[in-house]
Design a protein around this motif. Structure first.
Motif, PDB file in Angstrom:
ATOM      1  N   MET A  15       0.826  -1.208   0.000  1.00 14.02           N
ATOM      2  CA  MET A  15       0.000   0.000   0.000  1.00 14.02           C
ATOM      3  C   MET A  15       0.863   1.263   0.000  1.00 14.02           C
ATOM      4  N   ASN A  16       1.982   1.205   0.694  1.00 13.56           N
ATOM      5  CA  ASN A  16       2.916   2.326   0.692  1.00 13.56           C
ATOM      6  C   ASN A  16       3.432   2.577  -0.724  1.00 13.56           C
ATOM      7  N   ARG A  17       3.753   1.504  -1.428  1.00 12.52           N
ATOM      8  CA  ARG A  17       4.232   1.641  -2.812  1.00 12.52           C
ATOM      9  C   ARG A  17       3.147   2.227  -3.705  1.00 12.52           C
ATOM     10  N   LEU A  18       1.925   1.742  -3.579  1.00 11.93           N
ATOM     11  CA  LEU A  18       0.823   2.271  -4.373  1.00 11.93           C
ATOM     12  C   LEU A  18       0.551   3.737  -4.045  1.00 11.93           C
ATOM     13  N   ALA A  19       0.714   4.113  -2.788  1.00 16.56           N
ATOM     14  CA  ALA A  19       0.463   5.497  -2.363  1.00 16.56           C
ATOM     15  C   ALA A  19       1.491   6.480  -2.926  1.00 16.56           C
ATOM     16  N   LYS A  20       2.669   5.992  -3.258  1.00 10.63           N
ATOM     17  CA  LYS A  20       3.702   6.879  -3.808  1.00 10.63           C
ATOM     18  C   LYS A  20       3.339   7.391  -5.193  1.00 10.63           C
ATOM     19  N   SER A  21       2.515   6.648  -5.921  1.00 13.89           N
ATOM     20  CA  SER A  21       2.054   7.082  -7.245  1.00 13.89           C
ATOM     21  C   SER A  21       0.612   6.604  -7.426  1.00 13.89           C
ATOM     22  N   PRO A  22      -0.331   7.267  -6.725  1.00 14.32           N
ATOM     23  CA  PRO A  22      -1.697   6.775  -6.667  1.00 14.32           C
ATOM     24  C   PRO A  22      -2.445   6.753  -8.013  1.00 14.32           C
ATOM     25  N   ALA A  23      -2.040   7.561  -8.952  1.00  7.89           N
ATOM     26  CA  ALA A  23      -2.726   7.591 -10.249  1.00  7.89           C
ATOM     27  C   ALA A  23      -2.224   6.492 -11.186  1.00  7.89           C
ATOM     28  N   GLN A  24      -1.090   5.916 -10.872  1.00  5.68           N
ATOM     29  CA  GLN A  24      -0.474   4.912 -11.734  1.00  5.68           C
ATOM     30  C   GLN A  24      -1.014   3.519 -11.428  1.00  5.68           C
ATOM     31  N   GLN A  25      -1.287   2.762 -12.475  1.00  9.62           N
ATOM     32  CA  GLN A  25      -1.664   1.366 -12.305  1.00  9.62           C
ATOM     33  C   GLN A  25      -0.408   0.513 -12.395  1.00  9.62           C
ATOM     34  N   LEU A  26      -0.269  -0.394 -11.446  1.00  3.51           N
ATOM     35  CA  LEU A  26       0.890  -1.282 -11.438  1.00  3.51           C
ATOM     36  C   LEU A  26       0.425  -2.723 -11.587  1.00  3.51           C
ATOM     37  N   ARG A  27       1.115  -3.450 -12.432  1.00  3.32           N
ATOM     38  CA  ARG A  27       0.842  -4.877 -12.567  1.00  3.32           C
ATOM     39  C   ARG A  27       1.381  -5.606 -11.334  1.00  3.32           C
ATOM     40  N   MET A  28       0.847  -6.774 -11.108  1.00  2.00           N
ATOM     41  CA  MET A  28       1.249  -7.574  -9.948  1.00  2.00           C
ATOM     42  C   MET A  28       2.760  -7.825  -9.950  1.00  2.00           C
ATOM     43  N   GLU A  29       3.314  -8.119 -11.110  1.00  4.31           N
ATOM     44  CA  GLU A  29       4.753  -8.375 -11.222  1.00  4.31           C
ATOM     45  C   GLU A  29       5.566  -7.129 -10.869  1.00  4.31           C
ATOM     46  N   GLU A  30       5.071  -5.969 -11.259  1.00  2.55           N
ATOM     47  CA  GLU A  30       5.755  -4.715 -10.928  1.00  2.55           C
ATOM     48  C   GLU A  30       5.730  -4.462  -9.426  1.00  2.55           C
ATOM     49  N   LEU A  31       4.588  -4.765  -8.804  1.00  2.20           N
ATOM     50  CA  LEU A  31       4.488  -4.613  -7.351  1.00  2.20           C
ATOM     51  C   LEU A  31       5.430  -5.573  -6.633  1.00  2.20           C
ATOM     52  N   ALA A  32       5.485  -6.804  -7.108  1.00  2.00           N
ATOM     53  CA  ALA A  32       6.376  -7.795  -6.492  1.00  2.00           C
ATOM     54  C   ALA A  32       7.825  -7.331  -6.607  1.00  2.00           C
ATOM     55  N   GLU A  33       8.202  -6.845  -7.775  1.00  2.00           N
ATOM     56  CA  GLU A  33       9.577  -6.390  -7.975  1.00  2.00           C
ATOM     57  C   GLU A  33       9.889  -5.143  -7.144  1.00  2.00           C
ATOM     58  N   ALA A  34       8.969  -4.187  -7.143  1.00  2.00           N
ATOM     59  CA  ALA A  34       9.186  -2.929  -6.416  1.00  2.00           C
ATOM     60  C   ALA A  34       9.266  -3.138  -4.908  1.00  2.00           C
ATOM     61  N   THR A  35       8.527  -4.103  -4.405  1.00  2.00           N
ATOM     62  CA  THR A  35       8.494  -4.340  -2.959  1.00  2.00           C
ATOM     63  C   THR A  35       9.417  -5.472  -2.514  1.00  2.00           C
ATOM     64  N   ARG A  36       9.958  -6.204  -3.478  1.00  2.47           N
ATOM     65  CA  ARG A  36      10.809  -7.368  -3.225  1.00  2.47           C
ATOM     66  C   ARG A  36      10.076  -8.469  -2.465  1.00  2.47           C
ATOM     67  N   LEU A  37       8.770  -8.555  -2.717  1.00  6.05           N
ATOM     68  CA  LEU A  37       7.949  -9.624  -2.142  1.00  6.05           C
ATOM     69  C   LEU A  37       7.706 -10.673  -3.214  1.00  6.05           C
ATOM     70  N   GLY A  38       7.499 -11.894  -2.794  1.00  2.00           N
ATOM     71  CA  GLY A  38       7.218 -12.961  -3.739  1.00  2.00           C
ATOM     72  C   GLY A  38       5.880 -12.754  -4.419  1.00  2.00           C
ATOM     73  N   LEU A  39       5.799 -13.155  -5.670  1.00  2.00           N
ATOM     74  CA  LEU A  39       4.577 -12.993  -6.443  1.00  2.00           C
ATOM     75  C   LEU A  39       3.377 -13.697  -5.794  1.00  2.00           C
ATOM     76  N   PRO A  40       3.515 -14.912  -5.235  1.00  2.00           N
ATOM     77  CA  PRO A  40       2.364 -15.533  -4.566  1.00  2.00           C
ATOM     78  C   PRO A  40       1.854 -14.709  -3.378  1.00  2.00           C
ATOM     79  N   THR A  41       2.771 -14.090  -2.638  1.00  2.00           N
ATOM     80  CA  THR A  41       2.391 -13.250  -1.501  1.00  2.00           C
ATOM     81  C   THR A  41       1.644 -12.016  -1.984  1.00  2.00           C
ATOM     82  N   VAL A  42       2.173 -11.368  -3.017  1.00  2.00           N
ATOM     83  CA  VAL A  42       1.525 -10.183  -3.569  1.00  2.00           C
ATOM     84  C   VAL A  42       0.137 -10.553  -4.094  1.00  2.00           C
TER      85      VAL A  42
END
Length: 157
Positions: A15-42
């Motif tokens: 949510m912190n990552r999404l809040a940094k650019s609230p107008a931008q849509q991020l794909r699940m893979e981008e969120l996993a990479e940006a947060t360094r979390l595993g894709l299944p967790t995301v």
């Protein structure tokens, strides 16, 4: 020690990552990479955050995830509740009344008040606050406390 689960911690990271650019849509893979979390967790957390109405998803090639509301309108309490369920710091605060000491316990009477105070604090910290919290712990605590105090003086009794 009062502690949130790892999954809630990870949800706050997302949510912190999404809040940094609230107008931008991020794909699940981008969120996993940006947060360094595993894709299944995301994936699991995004389902919970979408179900809670905190994140919206759009399918398709130009789809992705973004906050459902402005970051200043999403509280930390809402994120915690999306993953953990309603805030209950002890069995006394939970609706199921599963505590074996509930009859005759001198502490049980006070726990809902403490629980409510913690909930109020978490409700007064938005994603915008989290993104902007960098002035030091003392300053951040004073900011949140002054917000609580201001809210109490403006609300009718």
């Amino acid at each position: 020690m009062l502690r949130i689960s790892k999954m809630t911690d990870y949800a706050l990271v997302i949510m912190n990552r999404l809040a940094k650019s609230p107008a931008q849509q991020l794909r699940m893979e981008e969120l996993a990479e940006a947060t360094r979390l595993g894709l299944p967790t995301v994936r699991k957390l995004m389902r919970q955050l979408v179900a809670a109405g905190l994140v919206r998803s759009e399918r398709g090639a130009k789809g992705g995830y973004q906050l459902a509301r402005l970051p200043q309108m999403i509280s930390i309490a809402q994120v915690v509740s999306a993953v953990e369920g309603p805030l209950a710091i002890t069995e006394c605060c939970d609706d199921d009344g599963g505590c074996e000491l509930s009859s005759g316990c001198e502490v049980a009477y006070h726990m809902p008040t403490i629980n409510e105070l913690i909930a109020q604090i978490l409700n007064n910290i938005s994603l915008t606050d989290m993104v902007g919290l960098g002035a030091g712990v003392h300053h951040n605590v004073q900011t949140i406390l002054s917000r609580l105090t201001a809210r109490d003086t403006h609300s009718p009794l």
